[in-house]
Scaffold this motif. Structure first.
Motif, PDB file in Angstrom:
ATOM      1  N   TRP A 206     -22.628 -10.162  -8.003  1.00  0.00           N
ATOM      2  CA  TRP A 206     -23.530 -11.318  -7.981  1.00  0.00           C
ATOM      3  C   TRP A 206     -23.868 -11.675  -6.538  1.00  0.00           C
ATOM      4  CZ3 TRP A 206     -22.078 -16.948  -7.687  1.00  0.00           C
ATOM      5  CH2 TRP A 206     -23.182 -17.776  -7.959  1.00  0.00           C
ATOM      6  N   THR A 207     -25.043 -12.226  -6.345  1.00  0.00           N
ATOM      7  CA  THR A 207     -25.619 -12.378  -5.009  1.00  0.00           C
ATOM      8  C   THR A 207     -25.158 -13.626  -4.267  1.00  0.00           C
ATOM      9  OG1 THR A 207     -27.597 -11.352  -5.971  1.00  0.00           O
ATOM     10  CG2 THR A 207     -27.837 -12.299  -3.793  1.00  0.00           C
ATOM     11  N   LEU A 313     -35.217  -7.853 -18.702  1.00  0.00           N
ATOM     12  CA  LEU A 313     -35.523  -6.672 -17.907  1.00  0.00           C
ATOM     13  C   LEU A 313     -35.391  -5.426 -18.770  1.00  0.00           C
ATOM     14  CD1 LEU A 313     -33.528  -7.613 -14.681  1.00  0.00           C
ATOM     15  CD2 LEU A 313     -35.989  -7.789 -15.030  1.00  0.00           C
ATOM     16  N   SER A 314     -36.381  -4.567 -18.686  1.00  0.00           N
ATOM     17  CA  SER A 314     -36.371  -3.360 -19.521  1.00  0.00           C
ATOM     18  C   SER A 314     -35.278  -2.383 -19.119  1.00  0.00           C
ATOM     19  CB  SER A 314     -37.731  -2.662 -19.427  1.00  0.00           C
ATOM     20  OG  SER A 314     -38.006  -2.283 -18.080  1.00  0.00           O
ATOM     21  N   CYS A 315     -34.741  -2.512 -17.898  1.00  0.00           N
ATOM     22  CA  CYS A 315     -33.739  -1.564 -17.416  1.00  0.00           C
ATOM     23  C   CYS A 315     -32.318  -1.943 -17.821  1.00  0.00           C
ATOM     24  CB  CYS A 315     -33.825  -1.441 -15.899  1.00  0.00           C
ATOM     25  SG  CYS A 315     -33.706  -3.016 -15.036  1.00  0.00           S
ATOM     26  N   GLN A 316     -32.115  -3.103 -18.452  1.00  0.00           N
ATOM     27  CA  GLN A 316     -30.773  -3.522 -18.846  1.00  0.00           C
ATOM     28  C   GLN A 316     -30.426  -3.002 -20.237  1.00  0.00           C
ATOM     29  OE1 GLN A 316     -31.575  -7.870 -17.884  1.00  0.00           O
ATOM     30  NE2 GLN A 316     -29.398  -7.735 -17.349  1.00  0.00           N
ATOM     31  N   PRO A 317     -29.142  -2.654 -20.451  1.00  0.00           N
ATOM     32  CA  PRO A 317     -28.131  -2.372 -19.431  1.00  0.00           C
ATOM     33  C   PRO A 317     -28.350  -0.998 -18.835  1.00  0.00           C
ATOM     34  CG  PRO A 317     -27.216  -2.015 -21.611  1.00  0.00           C
ATOM     35  CD  PRO A 317     -28.619  -2.503 -21.828  1.00  0.00           C
ATOM     36  N   CYS A 318     -28.001  -0.844 -17.565  1.00  0.00           N
ATOM     37  CA  CYS A 318     -28.288   0.435 -16.902  1.00  0.00           C
ATOM     38  C   CYS A 318     -27.032   1.200 -16.514  1.00  0.00           C
ATOM     39  CB  CYS A 318     -29.162   0.205 -15.674  1.00  0.00           C
ATOM     40  SG  CYS A 318     -28.280  -0.520 -14.263  1.00  0.00           S
ATOM     41  N   GLN A 319     -25.919   0.491 -16.288  1.00  0.00           N
ATOM     42  CA  GLN A 319     -24.647   1.110 -15.905  1.00  0.00           C
ATOM     43  C   GLN A 319     -24.702   1.795 -14.538  1.00  0.00           C
ATOM     44  OE1 GLN A 319     -22.356   0.297 -18.045  1.00  0.00           O
ATOM     45  NE2 GLN A 319     -23.717  -0.296 -19.710  1.00  0.00           N
ATOM     46  N   ARG A 320     -25.790   1.628 -13.773  1.00  0.00           N
ATOM     47  CA  ARG A 320     -25.852   2.262 -12.458  1.00  0.00           C
ATOM     48  C   ARG A 320     -24.975   1.515 -11.463  1.00  0.00           C
ATOM     49  NH1 ARG A 320     -31.377   2.364 -14.067  1.00  0.00           N
ATOM     50  NH2 ARG A 320     -32.185   4.498 -14.329  1.00  0.00           N
ATOM     51  N   THR A 321     -24.358   2.237 -10.543  1.00  0.00           N
ATOM     52  CA  THR A 321     -23.537   1.590  -9.523  1.00  0.00           C
ATOM     53  C   THR A 321     -24.382   0.939  -8.435  1.00  0.00           C
ATOM     54  OG1 THR A 321     -23.328   3.701  -8.362  1.00  0.00           O
ATOM     55  CG2 THR A 321     -21.575   3.118  -9.912  1.00  0.00           C
ATOM     56  N   MET A 325     -33.983  -0.222  -9.670  1.00  0.00           N
ATOM     57  CA  MET A 325     -35.184  -0.771 -10.301  1.00  0.00           C
ATOM     58  C   MET A 325     -35.164  -2.290 -10.207  1.00  0.00           C
ATOM     59  SD  MET A 325     -35.388   1.523 -13.787  1.00  0.00           S
ATOM     60  CE  MET A 325     -36.923   0.732 -14.301  1.00  0.00           C
ATOM     61  N   ASN A 326     -36.308  -2.910 -10.112  1.00  0.00           N
ATOM     62  CA  ASN A 326     -36.479  -4.358 -10.226  1.00  0.00           C
ATOM     63  C   ASN A 326     -35.709  -5.170  -9.189  1.00  0.00           C
ATOM     64  OD1 ASN A 326     -38.273  -4.433 -12.529  1.00  0.00           O
ATOM     65  ND2 ASN A 326     -36.521  -3.731 -13.750  1.00  0.00           N
ATOM     66  N   ASP A 327     -35.322  -4.540  -8.080  1.00  0.00           N
ATOM     67  CA  ASP A 327     -34.764  -5.260  -6.941  1.00  0.00           C
ATOM     68  C   ASP A 327     -33.579  -6.154  -7.336  1.00  0.00           C
ATOM     69  OD1 ASP A 327     -34.598  -5.904  -4.257  1.00  0.00           O
ATOM     70  OD2 ASP A 327     -35.954  -7.620  -4.443  1.00  0.00           O
ATOM     71  N   HIS A 328     -32.720  -5.652  -8.200  1.00  0.00           N
ATOM     72  CA  HIS A 328     -31.468  -6.334  -8.571  1.00  0.00           C
ATOM     73  C   HIS A 328     -31.705  -7.717  -9.185  1.00  0.00           C
ATOM     74  CE1 HIS A 328     -26.966  -6.998  -7.396  1.00  0.00           C
ATOM     75  NE2 HIS A 328     -27.083  -6.312  -8.517  1.00  0.00           N
ATOM     76  N   ARG A 329     -32.794  -7.862  -9.899  1.00  0.00           N
ATOM     77  CA  ARG A 329     -33.124  -9.172 -10.471  1.00  0.00           C
ATOM     78  C   ARG A 329     -32.106  -9.633 -11.499  1.00  0.00           C
ATOM     79  NH1 ARG A 329     -38.866  -9.757 -12.817  1.00  0.00           N
ATOM     80  NH2 ARG A 329     -38.043 -11.864 -13.152  1.00  0.00           N
ATOM     81  N   CYS A 330     -31.433  -8.724 -12.175  1.00  0.00           N
ATOM     82  CA  CYS A 330     -30.459  -9.131 -13.188  1.00  0.00           C
ATOM     83  C   CYS A 330     -29.347  -9.978 -12.584  1.00  0.00           C
ATOM     84  CB  CYS A 330     -29.870  -7.909 -13.897  1.00  0.00           C
ATOM     85  SG  CYS A 330     -28.943  -6.777 -12.846  1.00  0.00           S
ATOM     86  N   MET A 331     -29.099  -9.820 -11.289  1.00  0.00           N
ATOM     87  CA  MET A 331     -28.116 -10.659 -10.608  1.00  0.00           C
ATOM     88  C   MET A 331     -28.781 -11.720  -9.733  1.00  0.00           C
ATOM     89  SD  MET A 331     -25.084 -10.095 -11.543  1.00  0.00           S
ATOM     90  CE  MET A 331     -23.609  -9.095 -11.642  1.00  0.00           C
ATOM     91  N   ARG A 332     -29.895 -11.398  -9.094  1.00  0.00           N
ATOM     92  CA  ARG A 332     -30.541 -12.363  -8.204  1.00  0.00           C
ATOM     93  C   ARG A 332     -31.110 -13.561  -8.951  1.00  0.00           C
ATOM     94  NH1 ARG A 332     -34.704 -11.713  -5.847  1.00  0.00           N
ATOM     95  NH2 ARG A 332     -35.591  -9.871  -6.841  1.00  0.00           N
ATOM     96  N   ASP A 333     -31.450 -13.405 -10.218  1.00  0.00           N
ATOM     97  CA  ASP A 333     -32.042 -14.507 -10.976  1.00  0.00           C
ATOM     98  C   ASP A 333     -31.004 -15.424 -11.611  1.00  0.00           C
ATOM     99  OD1 ASP A 333     -34.438 -13.514 -10.219  1.00  0.00           O
ATOM    100  OD2 ASP A 333     -35.159 -12.966 -12.211  1.00  0.00           O
ATOM    101  N   ILE A 334     -29.738 -15.243 -11.284  1.00  0.00           N
ATOM    102  CA  ILE A 334     -28.683 -16.181 -11.683  1.00  0.00           C
ATOM    103  C   ILE A 334     -28.389 -17.047 -10.467  1.00  0.00           C
ATOM    104  CG2 ILE A 334     -26.309 -16.435 -12.510  1.00  0.00           C
ATOM    105  CD1 ILE A 334     -26.559 -13.565 -13.640  1.00  0.00           C
ATOM    106  N   SER A 335     -28.701 -18.325 -10.532  1.00  0.00           N
ATOM    107  CA  SER A 335     -28.599 -19.182  -9.356  1.00  0.00           C
ATOM    108  C   SER A 335     -27.183 -19.724  -9.175  1.00  0.00           C
ATOM    109  CB  SER A 335     -29.566 -20.365  -9.478  1.00  0.00           C
ATOM    110  OG  SER A 335     -29.123 -21.261 -10.486  1.00  0.00           O
ATOM    111  N   ALA A 336     -26.877 -20.103  -7.946  1.00  0.00           N
ATOM    112  CA  ALA A 336     -25.578 -20.706  -7.650  1.00  0.00           C
ATOM    113  C   ALA A 336     -25.417 -22.049  -8.352  1.00  0.00           C
ATOM    114  CB  ALA A 336     -25.420 -20.876  -6.145  1.00  0.00           C
ATOM    115  N   THR A 337     -26.486 -22.838  -8.407  1.00  0.00           N
ATOM    116  CA  THR A 337     -26.381 -24.150  -9.065  1.00  0.00           C
ATOM    117  C   THR A 337     -26.059 -23.987 -10.550  1.00  0.00           C
ATOM    118  OG1 THR A 337     -28.798 -24.147  -9.346  1.00  0.00           O
ATOM    119  CG2 THR A 337     -27.900 -25.330  -7.445  1.00  0.00           C
ATOM    120  N   GLU A 338     -26.612 -22.959 -11.171  1.00  0.00           N
ATOM    121  CA  GLU A 338     -26.317 -22.714 -12.584  1.00  0.00           C
ATOM    122  C   GLU A 338     -24.847 -22.360 -12.774  1.00  0.00           C
ATOM    123  OE1 GLU A 338     -27.470 -19.484 -16.111  1.00  0.00           O
ATOM    124  OE2 GLU A 338     -28.422 -19.365 -14.137  1.00  0.00           O
TER     125      GLU A 338
END
Length: 356
Positions: A206-207, A313-321, A325-338
């Motif tokens: 997570w970012t 995101l169409s690439c989820q789940p991807c299991q890639r290390t 794709m998509n500039d890591h949005r699956c983690m970047r779009d989870i905010s700290a305040t949330e």
């Protein structure tokens, strides 16, 4: 669930007291999940002691696993066969009189020492064509949906139906050991949030741990950054962002991480071994998932909260290390305040439950 009664009348011998060896996966989270296998074996054969083969890294976990008689600590190199070390391990196993070995990894190398030791019953999936090394071969691994199903099925009779639920991993730490650890590290007795920013593979990280640490500290909470030596640089960045209430507890000894997770009021983790440790200890645990599936990889113990982005995101789940794709949005779009808001809810619920 009672495994032993479910399979009463199969090959179980209630008078058999011979020891069983379990060769688990040696990644930390997988090793924790291996305790489910131990619990199934203990229900199936209550009179047979169970030992775990372990690396020195994972060895501290065994001290907190009920139902395990002892650990066989033996480090084998990952990159080569190490014939002499395999023979040395085989001699040790032979001296302990095992009659059954469960070999959970699918690799050829993991089955060598039990075979050289002459353990009569060596159970495992076919894997890397391990004919001869594993003499009680199981088939159908690919049809089993989850990692835990593949492992724990080996503790049941061949072709036995899977139970609706497996016993969950358990890690038990004495309260006085936790108290001594807090005193030794000068951590006081206040409410603490444990952050586990590491993972195998950058894509699962997570970012915004640094921002979350700052928000927790502003709310009067202590923050501990927990992990191995590979997380030291991340921990220092988080401490710099969070301020004086944030402590770097990363280090080389896994026992330190176990005790930190046991002492924390809530743990926040990526999909990693420390997430499984915290959940196994019963600490309210929040798992942050992006590229991996909670259904496949979340702890059996259950999580206080499973945090995922609402972004589809169409690439989820991807299991890639590493994200490609998509500039890591699956983690970047989870905010700290949330994440901080969810953690505060988890803390309130835990406090209410403790007062009941």
């Amino acid at each position: 669930m009672n495994i032993s009664s479910q399979h009463k009348g199969t090959i179980e011998d209630t008078e058999d007291t011979s020891p069983i060896l379990v060769v688990p996966y040696m990644w930390i989270g997988d090793f924790v999940r291996g305790h489910t296998v131990v619990r199934v074996l203990r229900e199936r054969w209550p009179s047979r002691p169970v030992d775990l083969l372990t690396t020195s890294l994972c060895a501290p976990l065994v001290d907190y696993m009920p139902g395990v008689r002892s650990a066989i600590v033996w480090d084998l190199p990952r990159s080569r066969l190490a014939v002499a070390k395999q023979w040395g391990l085989a001699a040790l196993l032979r001296s302990r009189g095992y009659r059954t070995a469960l070999i959970l990894p699918r690799t050829w190398k993991s089955a060598i020492a039990p075979a050289l030791a002459g353990i009569p019953e060596r159970i495992g999936f076919v894997g890397e064509a391990r004919f001869g090394l594993v003499n009680k071969l199981r088939w159908g691994e690919k049809a089993l949906p989850r990692f835990i199903d593949k492992n724990a099925a080996l503790a049941l009779p061949d072709r036995a139906p899977l139970p609706p639920e497996w016993p969950v991993p358990q890690l038990q730490v004495a309260p006085d050991e936790v108290e001594r650890w807090r005193q030794a590290n000068g951590l006081g007795s206040g409410t603490a949030v444990a952050l586990a920013p590491g993972s195998v593979g950058a894509s699962k990280r997570w970012t915004y741990y640094g921002e979350a640490a700052r928000l927790f500290a502003e709310r009067g909470l202590d923050v501990w950054v927990v992990g191995g030596p590979g997380e030291k640089a991340m921990a220092q960045e988080i401490v710099a962002a969070g301020g004086s209430r944030v402590r770097d507890l990363t280090g080389t000894n896994l026992r330190n991480g176990i005790l930190a997770m046991a002492a924390a009021s809530v743990a926040i983790s990526n999909d990693s071994g420390l997430m499984h440790i915290a959940a196994g200890l019963g600490t309210p645990t929040m798992g942050i998932f992006g590229p991996t599936s909670p259904y496949l990889w979340a702890p059996l113990n259950g999580l206080a909260a499973t945090v995922q982005t609402t972004t589809q995101l169409s690439c989820q789940p991807c299991q890639r290390t590493v994200c490609t794709m998509n500039d890591h949005r699956c983690m970047r779009d989870i905010s700290a305040t949330e994440v901080v808001a969810i953690a505060q809810r988890v803390l309130r619920e835990a406090a209410a439950h403790a007062s009941d």
